[in-house]
Design a protein around this motif. Structure first.
Motif, PDB file in Angstrom:
ATOM      1  N   LEU A  88       4.389  -8.738  -3.013  1.00  0.00           N
ATOM      2  CA  LEU A  88       5.841  -8.604  -3.301  1.00  0.00           C
ATOM      3  C   LEU A  88       5.905  -7.876  -4.795  1.00  0.00           C
ATOM      4  O   LEU A  88       6.688  -7.687  -5.247  1.00  0.00           O
ATOM      5  CB  LEU A  88       6.652  -9.841  -3.482  1.00  0.00           C
ATOM      6  CG  LEU A  88       6.627 -10.326  -1.914  1.00  0.00           C
ATOM      7  CD1 LEU A  88       7.617 -11.644  -2.065  1.00  0.00           C
ATOM      8  CD2 LEU A  88       7.359  -9.337  -1.016  1.00  0.00           C
ATOM      9  N   ALA A  89       4.534  -7.943  -5.413  1.00  0.00           N
ATOM     10  CA  ALA A  89       4.588  -7.321  -6.750  1.00  0.00           C
ATOM     11  C   ALA A  89       4.923  -5.866  -6.864  1.00  0.00           C
ATOM     12  O   ALA A  89       4.570  -5.192  -6.104  1.00  0.00           O
ATOM     13  CB  ALA A  89       3.075  -7.674  -7.420  1.00  0.00           C
ATOM     14  N   LYS A  90       5.702  -5.360  -7.894  1.00  0.00           N
ATOM     15  CA  LYS A  90       5.908  -3.793  -7.832  1.00  0.00           C
ATOM     16  C   LYS A  90       5.646  -3.403  -9.306  1.00  0.00           C
ATOM     17  O   LYS A  90       5.003  -4.070 -10.231  1.00  0.00           O
ATOM     18  CB  LYS A  90       7.547  -3.687  -8.000  1.00  0.00           C
ATOM     19  CG  LYS A  90       8.277  -4.384  -6.759  1.00  0.00           C
ATOM     20  CD  LYS A  90       7.980  -3.402  -5.354  1.00  0.00           C
ATOM     21  CE  LYS A  90       8.690  -4.115  -4.139  1.00  0.00           C
ATOM     22  NZ  LYS A  90       8.516  -3.491  -3.295  1.00  0.00           N
ATOM     23  N   PHE A  91       5.534  -1.943  -9.223  1.00  0.00           N
ATOM     24  CA  PHE A  91       4.949  -1.233 -10.384  1.00  0.00           C
ATOM     25  C   PHE A  91       6.010  -1.340 -11.477  1.00  0.00           C
ATOM     26  O   PHE A  91       7.323  -1.208 -11.124  1.00  0.00           O
ATOM     27  CB  PHE A  91       4.713   0.223  -9.831  1.00  0.00           C
ATOM     28  CG  PHE A  91       3.366   0.085  -9.476  1.00  0.00           C
ATOM     29  CD1 PHE A  91       2.299   0.663 -10.357  1.00  0.00           C
ATOM     30  CD2 PHE A  91       3.065   0.524  -8.256  1.00  0.00           C
ATOM     31  CE1 PHE A  91       0.836   0.762 -10.163  1.00  0.00           C
ATOM     32  CE2 PHE A  91       1.624   0.591  -7.567  1.00  0.00           C
ATOM     33  CZ  PHE A  91       0.389   0.586  -8.762  1.00  0.00           C
ATOM     34  N   ARG A  92       5.543  -1.451 -12.740  1.00  0.00           N
ATOM     35  CA  ARG A  92       6.586  -1.657 -13.920  1.00  0.00           C
ATOM     36  C   ARG A  92       5.959  -0.562 -14.850  1.00  0.00           C
ATOM     37  O   ARG A  92       4.822  -0.049 -14.701  1.00  0.00           O
ATOM     38  CB  ARG A  92       6.682  -2.965 -14.447  1.00  0.00           C
ATOM     39  CG  ARG A  92       6.845  -4.004 -13.602  1.00  0.00           C
ATOM     40  CD  ARG A  92       8.320  -4.422 -13.416  1.00  0.00           C
ATOM     41  NE  ARG A  92       8.792  -5.576 -12.718  1.00  0.00           N
ATOM     42  CZ  ARG A  92       9.007  -5.540 -11.674  1.00  0.00           C
ATOM     43  NH1 ARG A  92       9.614  -4.585 -10.965  1.00  0.00           N
ATOM     44  NH2 ARG A  92       9.227  -6.675 -10.848  1.00  0.00           N
ATOM     45  N   ASP A  93       6.914   0.041 -15.905  1.00  0.00           N
ATOM     46  CA  ASP A  93       6.441   0.899 -16.676  1.00  0.00           C
ATOM     47  C   ASP A  93       5.300   0.303 -17.576  1.00  0.00           C
ATOM     48  O   ASP A  93       5.692  -1.122 -17.876  1.00  0.00           O
ATOM     49  CB  ASP A  93       7.546   1.354 -17.581  1.00  0.00           C
ATOM     50  CG  ASP A  93       8.700   2.381 -16.700  1.00  0.00           C
ATOM     51  OD1 ASP A  93       8.103   2.983 -15.696  1.00  0.00           O
ATOM     52  OD2 ASP A  93       9.845   2.462 -17.240  1.00  0.00           O
ATOM     53  N   ILE A 112       0.818  -1.099   0.081  1.00  0.00           N
ATOM     54  CA  ILE A 112      -0.115  -0.065   0.007  1.00  0.00           C
ATOM     55  C   ILE A 112       0.721   1.470   0.203  1.00  0.00           C
ATOM     56  O   ILE A 112       0.624   2.216  -0.489  1.00  0.00           O
ATOM     57  CB  ILE A 112      -0.895  -0.166   1.280  1.00  0.00           C
ATOM     58  CG1 ILE A 112      -2.035  -1.286   1.033  1.00  0.00           C
ATOM     59  CG2 ILE A 112      -1.734   1.456   1.406  1.00  0.00           C
ATOM     60  CD1 ILE A 112      -3.000  -1.360   2.148  1.00  0.00           C
ATOM     61  N   LYS A 113       1.977   1.067   0.778  1.00  0.00           N
ATOM     62  CA  LYS A 113       2.874   2.283   0.730  1.00  0.00           C
ATOM     63  C   LYS A 113       3.535   2.403  -0.627  1.00  0.00           C
ATOM     64  O   LYS A 113       3.616   3.786  -0.902  1.00  0.00           O
ATOM     65  CB  LYS A 113       3.849   2.157   2.030  1.00  0.00           C
ATOM     66  CG  LYS A 113       4.853   3.146   2.111  1.00  0.00           C
ATOM     67  CD  LYS A 113       5.645   2.851   3.159  1.00  0.00           C
ATOM     68  CE  LYS A 113       6.648   4.049   3.771  1.00  0.00           C
ATOM     69  NZ  LYS A 113       7.519   3.534   4.741  1.00  0.00           N
ATOM     70  N   HIS A 114       3.847   1.513  -1.448  1.00  0.00           N
ATOM     71  CA  HIS A 114       4.462   1.671  -2.716  1.00  0.00           C
ATOM     72  C   HIS A 114       3.332   2.086  -3.767  1.00  0.00           C
ATOM     73  O   HIS A 114       3.745   3.175  -4.287  1.00  0.00           O
ATOM     74  CB  HIS A 114       4.781   0.123  -3.140  1.00  0.00           C
ATOM     75  CG  HIS A 114       5.541   0.059  -4.322  1.00  0.00           C
ATOM     76  ND1 HIS A 114       6.766   0.789  -4.585  1.00  0.00           N
ATOM     77  CD2 HIS A 114       5.160  -0.260  -5.478  1.00  0.00           C
ATOM     78  CE1 HIS A 114       6.931   0.560  -5.984  1.00  0.00           C
ATOM     79  NE2 HIS A 114       6.082  -0.115  -6.617  1.00  0.00           N
ATOM     80  N   PHE A 115       2.187   1.803  -3.483  1.00  0.00           N
ATOM     81  CA  PHE A 115       1.176   2.275  -4.322  1.00  0.00           C
ATOM     82  C   PHE A 115       0.988   3.693  -4.008  1.00  0.00           C
ATOM     83  O   PHE A 115       1.139   4.602  -4.987  1.00  0.00           O
ATOM     84  CB  PHE A 115      -0.329   1.528  -4.046  1.00  0.00           C
ATOM     85  CG  PHE A 115      -1.356   2.164  -4.861  1.00  0.00           C
ATOM     86  CD1 PHE A 115      -1.744   1.913  -6.144  1.00  0.00           C
ATOM     87  CD2 PHE A 115      -2.063   3.168  -3.903  1.00  0.00           C
ATOM     88  CE1 PHE A 115      -2.613   2.405  -6.630  1.00  0.00           C
ATOM     89  CE2 PHE A 115      -3.272   3.837  -4.716  1.00  0.00           C
ATOM     90  CZ  PHE A 115      -3.256   3.480  -6.124  1.00  0.00           C
ATOM     91  N   SER A 116       1.017   4.049  -2.749  1.00  0.00           N
ATOM     92  CA  SER A 116       0.878   5.430  -2.533  1.00  0.00           C
ATOM     93  C   SER A 116       1.806   6.530  -3.186  1.00  0.00           C
ATOM     94  O   SER A 116       1.534   7.632  -3.266  1.00  0.00           O
ATOM     95  CB  SER A 116       0.622   5.777  -0.899  1.00  0.00           C
ATOM     96  OG  SER A 116      -0.642   5.023  -0.512  1.00  0.00           O
ATOM     97  N   LYS A 117       3.184   5.965  -2.848  1.00  0.00           N
ATOM     98  CA  LYS A 117       4.240   6.725  -3.316  1.00  0.00           C
ATOM     99  C   LYS A 117       4.137   7.013  -4.795  1.00  0.00           C
ATOM    100  O   LYS A 117       4.433   7.890  -5.476  1.00  0.00           O
ATOM    101  CB  LYS A 117       5.405   5.878  -2.945  1.00  0.00           C
ATOM    102  CG  LYS A 117       6.931   6.362  -3.369  1.00  0.00           C
ATOM    103  CD  LYS A 117       8.025   5.671  -2.927  1.00  0.00           C
ATOM    104  CE  LYS A 117       9.149   6.143  -3.601  1.00  0.00           C
ATOM    105  NZ  LYS A 117      10.511   5.091  -3.307  1.00  0.00           N
TER     106      LYS A 117
END
Length: 148
Positions: A81-86, A28-33
């Motif tokens: 553990l999934a992360k945002f990608r371009d 959630i923190k990663h999404f918010s960032k």
């Protein structure tokens, strides 16, 4: 023996719950960032296709003042553990003109196509002054079935 087993089992369950909570918080923190970074640059269209058993997808499109996609980000997976990608297949396109028949959509997974179309629908609803409906959680759906 039974008591010790129950204590050990309880500690394992509590540990797993704590780890899951921590990882969900990090996601959630990663999404918010990512969202805040894009939001500082202008409008952001968000599309999602939550997965129940299979992987889910969230799409973020950074938009210019004319509704053109400047760039996109995508997170897809079954774990926290999934992360945002371009995700730049739609750069330069007007978001309101994207359809399922577009060539960029042909090679995408079904869940990605649904997330992109959800972003388009959310953008169009927002721009026309309509509220964006939220899909209920599984618990919310169960509650509605039990009450009604």
């Amino acid at each position: 023996m039974k008591f010790e087993f129950m204590v050990l089992f309880s500690l394992i369950v509590l540990g797993a719950f704590a780890l899951q909570s921590y990882l969900a918080f990090k996601q959630i923190k990663h999404f918010s960032k990512e969202y805040e970074k894009m939001r500082r640059e202008g409008k952001v269209a968000i599309g999602k296709c939550p997965g129940k058993i299979q992987s889910g997808t969230i799409i973020l499109f950074a938009l210019d003042d004319f509704g053109r996609i400047r760039y996109g980000k995508k997170v897809q997976g079954t774990t926290v553990l999934a992360k945002f990608r371009d995700f730049n297949k739609f750069n330069g396109r007007k978001i309101s003109e994207i359809t399922l028949e577009d060539s960029e959509m042909k090679n995408e997974l079904k869940i990605t196509r649904k997330a992109v179309m959800n972003a388009v629908e959310n953008y169009n609803a927002f721009m026309s002054g309509k509220s964006i409906s939220e899909k209920k959680t599984p618990f919310g759906q169960l509650y509605d079935k039990l009450v009604h």
